[in-house]
Design an enzyme around this catalytic site. Structure first.
Site, PDB file in Angstrom:
ATOM      1  N   THR A 159      60.630  30.627  81.041  1.00  0.00           N
ATOM      2  CA  THR A 159      60.961  30.765  79.628  1.00  0.00           C
ATOM      3  C   THR A 159      60.438  32.099  79.135  1.00  0.00           C
ATOM      4  OG1 THR A 159      60.627  29.889  77.410  1.00  0.00           O
ATOM      5  CG2 THR A 159      58.853  29.484  78.976  1.00  0.00           C
TER       6      THR A 159
ATOM      7  N   GLU B   8      58.365  24.168  77.873  1.00  0.00           N
ATOM      8  CA  GLU B   8      57.001  23.750  78.218  1.00  0.00           C
ATOM      9  C   GLU B   8      56.791  22.241  78.053  1.00  0.00           C
ATOM     10  OE1 GLU B   8      57.796  26.437  76.484  1.00  0.00           O
ATOM     11  OE2 GLU B   8      56.375  28.088  76.798  1.00  0.00           O
TER      12      GLU B   8
ATOM     13  N   LYS C  11      65.954  33.506  68.649  1.00  0.00           N
ATOM     14  CA  LYS C  11      66.736  32.502  69.372  1.00  0.00           C
ATOM     15  C   LYS C  11      68.185  32.569  68.923  1.00  0.00           C
ATOM     16  CE  LYS C  11      65.791  28.488  71.887  1.00  0.00           C
ATOM     17  NZ  LYS C  11      65.439  27.097  71.974  1.00  0.00           N
TER      18      LYS C  11
ATOM     19  N   TRP D 218      66.903  32.597  74.300  1.00  0.00           N
ATOM     20  CA  TRP D 218      65.907  33.551  73.823  1.00  0.00           C
ATOM     21  C   TRP D 218      66.331  35.003  74.002  1.00  0.00           C
ATOM     22  CZ3 TRP D 218      62.688  31.620  70.741  1.00  0.00           C
ATOM     23  CH2 TRP D 218      62.137  30.373  70.954  1.00  0.00           C
TER      24      TRP D 218
HETATM   25  P1  AMP Z   1      63.142  26.478  74.684  1.00  0.00           P
HETATM   26  O1  AMP Z   1      61.863  26.563  75.429  1.00  0.00           O
HETATM   27  O2  AMP Z   1      64.088  27.557  75.034  1.00  0.00           O
HETATM   28  O3  AMP Z   1      63.725  25.128  74.761  1.00  0.00           O
HETATM   29  O4  AMP Z   1      62.814  26.749  73.159  1.00  0.00           O
HETATM   30  C1  AMP Z   1      61.885  25.987  72.438  1.00  0.00           C
HETATM   31  C2  AMP Z   1      61.827  26.470  71.018  1.00  0.00           C
HETATM   32  O5  AMP Z   1      63.120  26.363  70.417  1.00  0.00           O
HETATM   33  C3  AMP Z   1      60.911  25.684  70.120  1.00  0.00           C
HETATM   34  O6  AMP Z   1      59.563  26.086  70.228  1.00  0.00           O
HETATM   35  C4  AMP Z   1      61.502  25.991  68.748  1.00  0.00           C
HETATM   36  O7  AMP Z   1      61.076  27.247  68.268  1.00  0.00           O
HETATM   37  C5  AMP Z   1      62.987  26.049  69.043  1.00  0.00           C
HETATM   38  N1  AMP Z   1      63.602  24.737  68.799  1.00  0.00           N
HETATM   39  C6  AMP Z   1      63.938  23.802  69.705  1.00  0.00           C
HETATM   40  N2  AMP Z   1      64.522  22.746  69.107  1.00  0.00           N
HETATM   41  C7  AMP Z   1      64.558  23.009  67.787  1.00  0.00           C
HETATM   42  C8  AMP Z   1      65.027  22.307  66.631  1.00  0.00           C
HETATM   43  N3  AMP Z   1      65.609  21.121  66.698  1.00  0.00           N
HETATM   44  N4  AMP Z   1      64.867  22.912  65.437  1.00  0.00           N
HETATM   45  C9  AMP Z   1      64.290  24.134  65.324  1.00  0.00           C
HETATM   46  N5  AMP Z   1      63.840  24.846  66.373  1.00  0.00           N
HETATM   47  C10 AMP Z   1      63.966  24.294  67.593  1.00  0.00           C
END
Ligand code: AMP
Length: 546
Positions: free
Chosen positions: A186, A331, A443, A448
């Site tokens: 990530t 994570e 995002k 990302w």
């Molecule tokens: P990832 O590791 O790529 O799955 O990204 C995780 C991050 O995505 C989280 O720490 C949040 O900042 C964002 N995220 C994931 N789900 C949501 C959601 N339902 N609403 C807002 N942000 C989210």
């Protein structure tokens, strides 16, 4: 005194054994890169996974070694999920949306031994193959008839030949449940990408919890279509959940546009799907344009970015589909919270229920969460006070892979917690709502973009004195990069010149959408750029691409 129950390790292979014995006829349908629709059963999946496990052994893959994939959602990718992890090696799902330089960096860091890839990614593999030092075998995930006539990839192997060569007899090894099973990088925090190394135990516990009625609520009667990629946190665990509950699986392959998805939903009787908001925007726009509806769809799981309230309403009112808003992270394997209702929400008005659904939801069993203030003290659950969101649980990262001893965890009230980098409120019912992000990342469409990488490139331009990259609101992608730049004195650098400087240095979709030139960037006491101040200043900035 110990209990007197059988000792059995929690292993990913047990999901496959269960699916074959108890749901053997259940179907897996895949739209493939070759253009066809492929059908097989859980029985076939199990047999082919055993063949592939034998083939991996014959390629010399040893336990704990990393086997990488660059692949869409499909039955062959699913076979590798079970063959690689089940035999004790580690499945490393690479993200094909990254720039070749990043893929090379990650593959080298992971010390991948074998790379399986869908034909779509042949040009990417040809670009990275000469630059990787650990990959011994490259395998095109196709049959002999579709193998590329010419390729610069050394010793290119054919997936179906490997399956043919492997015996169907294979005894899944009795591994330690704490053994590593899969790896996903990530770039969710600053610096180089970080590897999250899941174990059999963490994956199994996550699967039990994710399948529950008030979590993803999956059963043998469901037909699940994961739009969320299998290279992004194991498609939110759905390939494991489907085997546990015996649900039919439908894989969209590379066809992620609204038309392709809708056709598959209807043809295969999909009842549950999962993906980021951007994907649903495409699907909903297509359906509204063509006046289409759903025959069987009941529920969609939306996460990865905040689900816009208007999307929840459209799904419900126009298409009769319930939205299950969920929050998680790479994570966290990834599930942390889901927004299913409590009985007392039944009496709320429709508007009241929409307001609940806009939140990211309650912690699922296994996840503990809290919000803390700047002094580290826990803040109250009043739905108004916001603080840094901390989580702990058995499927949450404790160290990053080869993280050189650094722990990402923070100590709070005598316990270790993982700081999510998200800022949130929690209400009296325990429903968490993300209000901001303390980490410097962008995002875009659920993927990302590393702000530091974009800043470093800008800073390498001879006419730039300082550059900060922040997320700006975009109606389609939720967030896109906005570059805030201080020019060196008396330089006439233009927006276009600076954007052209990015060409070839990063994946095209990482290029900032806009540049604003300022006299100064606000700095904190330690000289750090105050990006939250910048985000505030440019809150209403309209991107030219919006
Ligand atoms: P990832 O590791 O790529 O799955 O990204 C995780 C991050 O995505 C989280 O720490 C949040 O900042 C964002 N995220 C994931 N789900 C949501 C959601 N339902 N609403 C807002 N942000 C989210």
């Amino acid at each position: 005194m110990n209990g007197l129950m059988m000792q059995q390790q929690l292993l990913i292979s047990s999901l496959l054994v269960h699916a074959e014995r108890h749901h053997g006829d259940q179907e897996i349908v895949s739209r493939r890169v070759e253009g066809d629709i492929h059908r097989c059963t859980f029985r076939d999946l199990a047999a082919r996974s055993r063949r592939m496990a034998n083939a991996l052994a014959s390629l010399g893959v040893a336990q704990s070694q990393r086997v990488a994939t660059l692949a869409w959602n499909g039955h062959r990718h699913m076979e590798l999920y079970y063959a690689v992890s089940g035999s004790g090696a580690v499945l490393h799902t690479l993200n094909p949306r990254l720039h070749a330089d990043q893929v090379v960096w990650i593959a080298e860091h992971a010390e991948d031994q074998v790379l399986f890839f869908d034909l779509t990614f042949l040009p990417l593999v040809e670009a990275i193959a000469p630059r990787t030092t650990t990959i011994r075998h490259f395998v095109a995930m196709t049959d002999r008839a579709h193998m590329p006539a010419q390729s610069t990839v050394p010793g290119l192997l054919c997936y179906e030949d490997l399956i043919e060569s492997g015996s169907e007899r294979f005894a899944w090894p009795d591994l330690d449940e704490n053994a590593a099973s899969s790896l996903c990088y990530t770039s969710g925090t600053t610096g180089n990408p970080k590897g999250v190394l899941y174990s059999h135990r963490s994956t199994m516990l996550h699967t039990f919890a994710a399948a529950l009625p008030d979590a993803l609520n999956c059963s043998a009667s469901d037909v699940i279509l994961p739009v969320v990629p299998m290279f992004h946190v194991n498609a939110w665990g759905l390939p494991y959940v489907a085997c546990m509950v015996g649900a039919k699986l439908v894989f969209p392959g590379p066809g992620l546009d609204g038309k392709a998805l809708h056709e598959l939903f209807e043809a295969e009787g999909v009842t549950v799907s999962a993906g980021v908001p951007t994907v649903w925007q495409g699907l909903l726009a297509h359906m509204e344009n063509k006046g289409l509806g759903f025959r069987t769809m009941r529920r969609t799981i939306v996460g990865g970015s905040a689900c816009p309230p208007a999307m929840i309403r459209t799904f419900q009112e126009r298409f009769g589909v319930d939205v299950l808003h969920a929050w998680g992270m790479t994570e966290l394997s990834p599930l942390g919270t889901v927004c299913s209702f409590k009985p007392r929400h039944e009496s709320l008005s429709q508007e009241g229920r929409y307001a609940v659904q806009a939140k990211q939801g309650h912690a699922i069993f296994g996840i503990d969460m809290k919000i803390v203030g700047e002094d580290g003290g826990e803040l109250q659950w009043d739905g108004k006070t916001s603080g840094d969101l901390l989580v702990r649980g058995p499927w949450i990262v404790s160290r990053y892979f080869r993280g050189e001893g650094d722990s990402p965890l923070v100590h709070s009230d005598g316990e270790d917690w993982f700081p999510t980098g998200d800022v949130a409120t929690i209400d009296g019912d325990g429903y968490m709502q993300i209000t901001d992000r303390s980490k410097d990342v962008i995002k875009s469409g659920g993927e990302w973009i590393g702000s530091i990488d974009l800043e470093n490139i800008a800073m390498a331009h001879p006419q730039v004195a300082m550059a900060a990259c922040i997320a700006a609101y975009h109606p389609r992608w939720d967030e896109r990069p906005l570059l805030v730049v201080v020019k060196k004195p008396e330089q006439a650098l233009s927006r276009e010149e600076l954007l052209a400087f990015y060409e070839g240095k990063i994946a095209k979709w990482w290029t900032p959408d806009d540049v604003v030139f300022v006299d100064a960037i606000p700095l904190g006491a330690t000289g750090k750029m105050l990006k939250n101040r910048l985000r505030e200043t440019f809150k209403a900035h309209t991107l030219p691409t919006a």
